[in-house]
Design a protein around this motif. Structure first.
Motif, PDB file in Angstrom:
ATOM      1  N   PHE A  46       0.818  -1.213   0.000  1.00 62.17           N
ATOM      2  CA  PHE A  46       0.000   0.000   0.000  1.00 62.17           C
ATOM      3  C   PHE A  46       0.852   1.263   0.000  1.00 62.17           C
ATOM      4  O   PHE A  46       0.547   2.233  -0.696  1.00 62.17           O
ATOM      5  CB  PHE A  46      -0.942   0.005   1.206  1.00 62.17           C
ATOM      6  N   SER A  47       1.928   1.288   0.779  1.00 58.86           N
ATOM      7  CA  SER A  47       2.768   2.484   0.841  1.00 58.86           C
ATOM      8  C   SER A  47       3.391   2.784  -0.513  1.00 58.86           C
ATOM      9  O   SER A  47       3.458   3.945  -0.948  1.00 58.86           O
ATOM     10  CB  SER A  47       3.862   2.310   1.893  1.00 58.86           C
ATOM     11  N   MET A  48       3.854   1.745  -1.199  1.00 63.40           N
ATOM     12  CA  MET A  48       4.440   1.948  -2.522  1.00 63.40           C
ATOM     13  C   MET A  48       3.380   2.393  -3.524  1.00 63.40           C
ATOM     14  O   MET A  48       3.613   3.288  -4.351  1.00 63.40           O
ATOM     15  CB  MET A  48       5.116   0.669  -2.997  1.00 63.40           C
ATOM     16  N   ALA A  49       2.207   1.791  -3.453  1.00 67.17           N
ATOM     17  CA  ALA A  49       1.136   2.168  -4.373  1.00 67.17           C
ATOM     18  C   ALA A  49       0.683   3.598  -4.112  1.00 67.17           C
ATOM     19  O   ALA A  49       0.433   4.361  -5.051  1.00 67.17           O
ATOM     20  CB  ALA A  49      -0.035   1.196  -4.230  1.00 67.17           C
ATOM     21  N   GLN A  50       0.592   3.963  -2.822  1.00 70.98           N
ATOM     22  CA  GLN A  50       0.203   5.333  -2.506  1.00 70.98           C
ATOM     23  C   GLN A  50       1.265   6.317  -2.983  1.00 70.98           C
ATOM     24  O   GLN A  50       0.946   7.419  -3.447  1.00 70.98           O
ATOM     25  CB  GLN A  50      -0.018   5.496  -1.006  1.00 70.98           C
ATOM     26  N   ALA A  51       2.544   5.926  -2.907  1.00 66.87           N
ATOM     27  CA  ALA A  51       3.612   6.807  -3.379  1.00 66.87           C
ATOM     28  C   ALA A  51       3.490   7.051  -4.879  1.00 66.87           C
ATOM     29  O   ALA A  51       3.736   8.167  -5.353  1.00 66.87           O
ATOM     30  CB  ALA A  51       4.976   6.203  -3.056  1.00 66.87           C
ATOM     31  N   SER A  52       3.104   6.040  -5.632  1.00 68.41           N
ATOM     32  CA  SER A  52       2.938   6.229  -7.073  1.00 68.41           C
ATOM     33  C   SER A  52       1.741   7.125  -7.372  1.00 68.41           C
ATOM     34  O   SER A  52       1.776   7.946  -8.299  1.00 68.41           O
ATOM     35  CB  SER A  52       2.795   4.881  -7.792  1.00 68.41           C
ATOM     36  N   VAL A  53       0.682   7.017  -6.571  1.00 65.63           N
ATOM     37  CA  VAL A  53      -0.467   7.919  -6.725  1.00 65.63           C
ATOM     38  C   VAL A  53      -0.060   9.342  -6.359  1.00 65.63           C
ATOM     39  O   VAL A  53      -0.442  10.309  -7.031  1.00 65.63           O
ATOM     40  CB  VAL A  53      -1.646   7.448  -5.852  1.00 65.63           C
ATOM     41  N   LEU A 146      -9.302   3.359  -1.968  1.00 67.56           N
ATOM     42  CA  LEU A 146      -8.683   4.635  -1.633  1.00 67.56           C
ATOM     43  C   LEU A 146      -7.738   5.101  -2.733  1.00 67.56           C
ATOM     44  O   LEU A 146      -7.689   6.283  -3.083  1.00 67.56           O
ATOM     45  CB  LEU A 146      -7.920   4.528  -0.312  1.00 67.56           C
ATOM     46  N   LEU A 147      -6.991   4.168  -3.282  1.00 66.95           N
ATOM     47  CA  LEU A 147      -6.024   4.507  -4.328  1.00 66.95           C
ATOM     48  C   LEU A 147      -6.730   4.842  -5.640  1.00 66.95           C
ATOM     49  O   LEU A 147      -6.422   5.843  -6.293  1.00 66.95           O
ATOM     50  CB  LEU A 147      -5.048   3.347  -4.524  1.00 66.95           C
ATOM     51  N   LYS A 148      -7.667   3.996  -6.018  1.00 68.90           N
ATOM     52  CA  LYS A 148      -8.365   4.220  -7.286  1.00 68.90           C
ATOM     53  C   LYS A 148      -9.167   5.511  -7.253  1.00 68.90           C
ATOM     54  O   LYS A 148      -9.254   6.224  -8.261  1.00 68.90           O
ATOM     55  CB  LYS A 148      -9.279   3.031  -7.607  1.00 68.90           C
ATOM     56  N   GLY A 149      -9.750   5.825  -6.097  1.00 66.93           N
ATOM     57  CA  GLY A 149     -10.529   7.052  -5.999  1.00 66.93           C
ATOM     58  C   GLY A 149      -9.696   8.274  -6.335  1.00 66.93           C
ATOM     59  O   GLY A 149     -10.138   9.185  -7.041  1.00 66.93           O
ATOM     60  N   GLN A 150      -8.455   8.296  -5.842  1.00 65.88           N
ATOM     61  CA  GLN A 150      -7.570   9.428  -6.128  1.00 65.88           C
ATOM     62  C   GLN A 150      -7.193   9.492  -7.602  1.00 65.88           C
ATOM     63  O   GLN A 150      -7.169  10.573  -8.205  1.00 65.88           O
ATOM     64  CB  GLN A 150      -6.306   9.313  -5.274  1.00 65.88           C
ATOM     65  N   VAL A 151      -6.917   8.341  -8.203  1.00 71.12           N
ATOM     66  CA  VAL A 151      -6.493   8.323  -9.610  1.00 71.12           C
ATOM     67  C   VAL A 151      -7.658   8.680 -10.525  1.00 71.12           C
ATOM     68  O   VAL A 151      -7.481   9.411 -11.513  1.00 71.12           O
ATOM     69  CB  VAL A 151      -5.890   6.957  -9.968  1.00 71.12           C
ATOM     70  N   TYR A 152      -8.848   8.192 -10.219  1.00 70.30           N
ATOM     71  CA  TYR A 152     -10.019   8.593 -11.011  1.00 70.30           C
ATOM     72  C   TYR A 152     -10.204  10.112 -10.962  1.00 70.30           C
ATOM     73  O   TYR A 152     -10.553  10.746 -11.961  1.00 70.30           O
ATOM     74  CB  TYR A 152     -11.285   7.907 -10.494  1.00 70.30           C
ATOM     75  N   PHE A 153      -9.987  10.681  -9.778  1.00 66.08           N
ATOM     76  CA  PHE A 153     -10.128  12.134  -9.656  1.00 66.08           C
ATOM     77  C   PHE A 153      -9.144  12.851 -10.565  1.00 66.08           C
ATOM     78  O   PHE A 153      -9.526  13.774 -11.301  1.00 66.08           O
ATOM     79  CB  PHE A 153      -9.904  12.591  -8.211  1.00 66.08           C
ATOM     80  N   TRP A 154      -7.873  12.463 -10.529  1.00 68.52           N
ATOM     81  CA  TRP A 154      -6.867  13.203 -11.301  1.00 68.52           C
ATOM     82  C   TRP A 154      -6.993  12.954 -12.797  1.00 68.52           C
ATOM     83  O   TRP A 154      -6.691  13.850 -13.604  1.00 68.52           O
ATOM     84  CB  TRP A 154      -5.467  12.884 -10.784  1.00 68.52           C
ATOM     85  N   ARG A 228      -5.019  15.513   0.587  1.00 67.31           N
ATOM     86  CA  ARG A 228      -5.460  14.528  -0.411  1.00 67.31           C
ATOM     87  C   ARG A 228      -6.888  14.863  -0.852  1.00 67.31           C
ATOM     88  O   ARG A 228      -7.666  15.469  -0.119  1.00 67.31           O
ATOM     89  CB  ARG A 228      -5.421  13.115   0.163  1.00 67.31           C
ATOM     90  N   VAL A 229      -7.205  14.451  -2.058  1.00 68.43           N
ATOM     91  CA  VAL A 229      -8.546  14.722  -2.567  1.00 68.43           C
ATOM     92  C   VAL A 229      -9.568  13.906  -1.790  1.00 68.43           C
ATOM     93  O   VAL A 229      -9.293  12.803  -1.317  1.00 68.43           O
ATOM     94  CB  VAL A 229      -8.644  14.426  -4.073  1.00 68.43           C
ATOM     95  N   THR A 230     -10.757  14.458  -1.647  1.00 66.66           N
ATOM     96  CA  THR A 230     -11.823  13.856  -0.863  1.00 66.66           C
ATOM     97  C   THR A 230     -13.066  13.660  -1.722  1.00 66.66           C
ATOM     98  O   THR A 230     -13.124  14.100  -2.879  1.00 66.66           O
ATOM     99  CB  THR A 230     -12.188  14.767   0.314  1.00 66.66           C
ATOM    100  N   ARG A 231     -14.059  13.024  -1.129  1.00 62.63           N
ATOM    101  CA  ARG A 231     -15.351  12.867  -1.809  1.00 62.63           C
ATOM    102  C   ARG A 231     -15.923  14.243  -2.174  1.00 62.63           C
ATOM    103  O   ARG A 231     -16.415  14.452  -3.279  1.00 62.63           O
ATOM    104  CB  ARG A 231     -16.317  12.109  -0.908  1.00 62.63           C
ATOM    105  N   GLY A 232     -15.829  15.174  -1.236  1.00 57.89           N
ATOM    106  CA  GLY A 232     -16.364  16.507  -1.503  1.00 57.89           C
ATOM    107  C   GLY A 232     -15.648  17.208  -2.633  1.00 57.89           C
ATOM    108  O   GLY A 232     -16.261  17.936  -3.421  1.00 57.89           O
ATOM    109  N   ALA A 233     -14.323  17.041  -2.736  1.00 54.69           N
ATOM    110  CA  ALA A 233     -13.569  17.655  -3.830  1.00 54.69           C
ATOM    111  C   ALA A 233     -14.024  17.106  -5.174  1.00 54.69           C
ATOM    112  O   ALA A 233     -14.170  17.857  -6.152  1.00 54.69           O
ATOM    113  CB  ALA A 233     -12.075  17.424  -3.634  1.00 54.69           C
ATOM    114  N   ALA A 234     -14.243  15.791  -5.238  1.00 58.95           N
ATOM    115  CA  ALA A 234     -14.719  15.179  -6.488  1.00 58.95           C
ATOM    116  C   ALA A 234     -16.094  15.714  -6.860  1.00 58.95           C
ATOM    117  O   ALA A 234     -16.365  16.020  -8.035  1.00 58.95           O
ATOM    118  CB  ALA A 234     -14.744  13.658  -6.344  1.00 58.95           C
TER     119      ALA A 234
END
Length: 689
Positions: A46-53, A146-154, A228-234
């Motif tokens: 997870f830490s490595m995946a979050q770092a890539s996000v 959690l990871l996919k949510g951030q990538v979908y946003f960006w 970090r981006v949130t539900r409200g930001a999206a």
């Protein structure tokens, strides 16, 4: 989407810089480490995946100081903001020469790197690579979400920037193989046509809905995860997108279905942010909107919805400094020289009763422009005699009047001998907004004073969300809701009753909302997009008439600076410098003392009134207002704001069309071969059946 880029650099897409943390924490200054996008190990940790996000986030988030398809304008004097009344200066969008396909600004790729190694499509590919591979790993479903949510946003953010600029673009949902000629990939899989604008809007909404469904309203451990981006930001970005799609730029027939969709999205975003996300308008009802000023340097302001964080580090690899502070501060305290405002913006702000100067019960004095103004005025502008504190000097008072060698030049509107002794200024009014009263300019900083500011930048804040609700409700015909939300922005400043708005309805109410955006969001990079959405450079589409806005193109409009000059009847002198400053007590032949004058917006009402009286006397006795015509170009032919309607949707640059042969050019622009473009950004698709 076929693009040119360095294949080696495309494979490296994740650097473990956990920058998305509070600037009060050192945890985001971790050792940099490369992760390969094709390395399965990333998707098991997870830490490595979050770092890539986090690396994707860092590449595409809004950046202070520039404008591109990646980020858009953040309010500096860039080509977007200088195309409005906020700043003077010729830009491609308001210049005398027509932009052609050969020299149109290229936000389509959105990178200044020669190999396009950080362009829009490279970053879309990084998002797609992550989404393609995350399911192959062993992470738990909550971790993946959690990871996919951030990538979908960006990914949605990148498409949002493209589509509002060009209309429909190719929709690429999976990472393309960049290697051609190896016998495994056909060029047709890379060289793809544009999708309709309606399809693109639907796709972006789909990504933002996915992001909202997977992201938290508030991240756990806020000290580490703030930013970090949130539900409200999206949800807020979806509301902004649909508001743009409902506006006249896209919605020429004023289809109420577009406005209804925008209203529902923005109302839902507001409800999410206030009920679950811990966001709201800050209370700025006292001390002339002091808290309104402070929120721009508050790393954890509850007004922030989508925020870019900065730090005060000097190491090149870890340095994410906000350069706004350095640019805004005067040279005499070792700032960058100040950000000059225009006379048009100074004269635009409301009076203390909330009404425009031309409609107010207060008499507007163009010389004493600071009198009886909306409280935001004193937090947006800095001018002669106003206190503008910073860390080492809480009593610093700005003086930048000018004086001249004779009466003729005193009335010429040209810069003269200035109280800013380190250089003349073209305007006597600086932009104060977004500066920090506690800014550090100590000499111990390695990169110069003020330059290592850690103030955050709010790309979306609650005031915009509230105004988005108001505007979409008005467009939908719900005037009571629109007025209620418009008043929220002013009530938090201490306005009561009708907040100086009266009881507008229909187009008059919409005009009030757009005006409020121009004031509340000034110098935040929003006016250019508002002018685009409402087609406001001239009245070709009738929108200026609807909103009671004066067109600025084709009307011989220029922007001006305000010079506060020493009245020639009081004093003239041919020499510059502190020794000849007529009001400097240390001058060799001074005729006045300015040290007893300091207008402090933080003062009590009684002290404020006393200070206003002293400043009034100084202005009346010693100064005249002269408008400087030098902030816009002065060459031959004379520069006037000239905006062509084809700029509302930009054309794709010629060199991009040369590589991507299936991309159709926008109408109004020529393609690579010189033929008229055939792609209609307004399209024929129907998003809201």
């Amino acid at each position: 989407m076929r693009i040119n880029y360095n294949h080696k650099s495309a494979g490296i897409f994740a650097i473990g810089v956990l920058f998305l943390l509070s600037s009060c924490s050192d945890e985001f200054l971790q050792e940099k480490k490369d992760y390969n996008g094709f390395n399965d190990e990333i998707y098991n940790n997870f830490s490595m995946a979050q770092a890539s996000v986090d690396y994707i986030h860092r590449q595409v988030e809004p950046k202070v100081g520039g404008v591109s398809a990646l980020s858009g304008s953040t309010g500096s004097a860039d080509d977007h903001s200088k195309s409005t009344l906020e700043y003077g200066g010729s830009t491609p969008f308001v210049g005398l020469s027509e932009i052609l396909t050969s020299n149109v600004p290229c936000y389509f790729n959105g990178s200044n790197a020669p190999d396009n190694s950080n362009g829009v499509w490279i970053n879309i590919r990084r998002c797609n690579l992550f989404l393609d591979n995350i399911e192959k790993g062993t992470l738990s479903e909550p971790e993946k979400d959690l990871l996919k949510g951030q990538v979908y946003f960006w990914r949605a953010w990148l498409y949002y920037r493209l589509v509002i600029t060009y209309g429909g673009v190719p929709i690429i949902k999976e990472a393309q193989n960049p290697t051609l000629g190896d016998g495994t990939v056909e060029e047709s899989t890379l060289n793809v046509p544009r999708n309709s604008t309606a399809d693109c809007i639907a796709f972006i909404c789909e990504d933002l809905d996915m992001a909202a469904s997977k992201l938290p309203s508030i991240w756990s451990d806020p000290a580490i995860n703030y930013g970090r981006v949130t539900r409200g930001a999206a949800m807020a970005l979806k509301g902004r997108l649909l508001l743009c799609y409902a506006s006249p730029l896209f919605n020429r027939s004023n289809d109420k279905a577009h406005w209804d969709a925008a209203y529902k999205a923005n109302q839902a975003a507001y409800d999410e942010l206030t009920k679950y996300g811990g966001r709201d308008l800050i209370d700025a009802s006292t001390d002339k909107a002091k808290n309104w000023e402070l929120m721009f340097s508050d790393v954890s302001s509850k007004e922030a919805v989508l925020v870019t964080l900065h730090n005060n580090q000097s190491n090149d690899q870890l340095r994410f400094n906000n350069n706004w502070e350095q640019s805004a501060r005067p040279k005499e305290i070792n700032g960058g020289g100040g950000i000059g405002s225009t006379a048009e913006m100074v004269d635009l702000f409301p009076m203390a009763d909330g009404k425009k100067p031309s409609e107010s019960s207060f008499i507007y004095d163009e010389l004493k422009f600071y009198k009886d103004r909306d409280p935001r005025f004193y937090r947006t502008f800095a001018f002669n005699g106003v206190r503008w504190p910073y860390g080492a000097n809480k009593n610093y008072t700005l003086w930048n009047y000018q004086w001249y060698k004779d009466n003729t030049t005193a009335l010429s509107g040209k810069p003269g001998n200035s109280a800013q002794y380190l250089g003349d200024v073209g305007t006597g009014i600086f932009v104060r907004k977004r500066t920090n009263p506690n800014a550090d300019n100590s000499s111990t900083l390695n990169s110069g004073v003020f330059s290592q500011s850690s103030s955050p930048y709010m790309e979306i804040r609650m005031a915009e969300v509230v105004l988005n609700v108001a505007e979409s409700a008005c467009g939908n015909g719900d005037d009571p809701t629109a007025l209620t939300y418009l008043k929220k922005v002013r009530e938090r400043l201490g306005y009561t009753g009708d907040c100086g708005l009266g009881s507008p309805a229909g187009d008059a109410l919409m005009s009030a909302i757009i005006y409020e955006r121009q004031i509340e969001l000034a110098y935040e990079g929003k006016r250019f997009e508002d002018m685009r959405r409402w087609l406001l450079w001239d009245d070709s589409y009738g929108t200026c008439t609807r909103l009671n806005v004066e067109p600025i193109s084709g009307n011989k409009t220029r922007r001006h600076g305000i010079i506060l000059a020493v009245n020639p009847d009081v004093y003239v002198n041919g020499s510059a410098g502190a020794a000849n400053d007529p009001f400097n007590p240390a001058a060799t032949s001074n005729i006045g003392d300015r040290t007893t004058i300091s207008l402090n917006p933080d003062a009590s009402n009684a002290d404020w009134n006393t200070q206003i009286a002293a400043l009034d006397n100084f202005y009346d006795t010693n100064l005249i207002r002269v408008e400087n015509d030098q902030v816009d170009g002065t060459g031959t032919p004379t520069f006037y704001i000239t905006h062509l309607n084809k700029y509302y949707f930009l054309g794709i640059k010629q060199n991009v069309l040369q590589v991507s042969t299936k991309l159709d050019q926008n109408t109004g622009w020529t393609d690579y071969y010189g033929s008229e473009g055939t792609f209609n950004p307004l399209g024929t698709g129907t998003l809201f059946p």
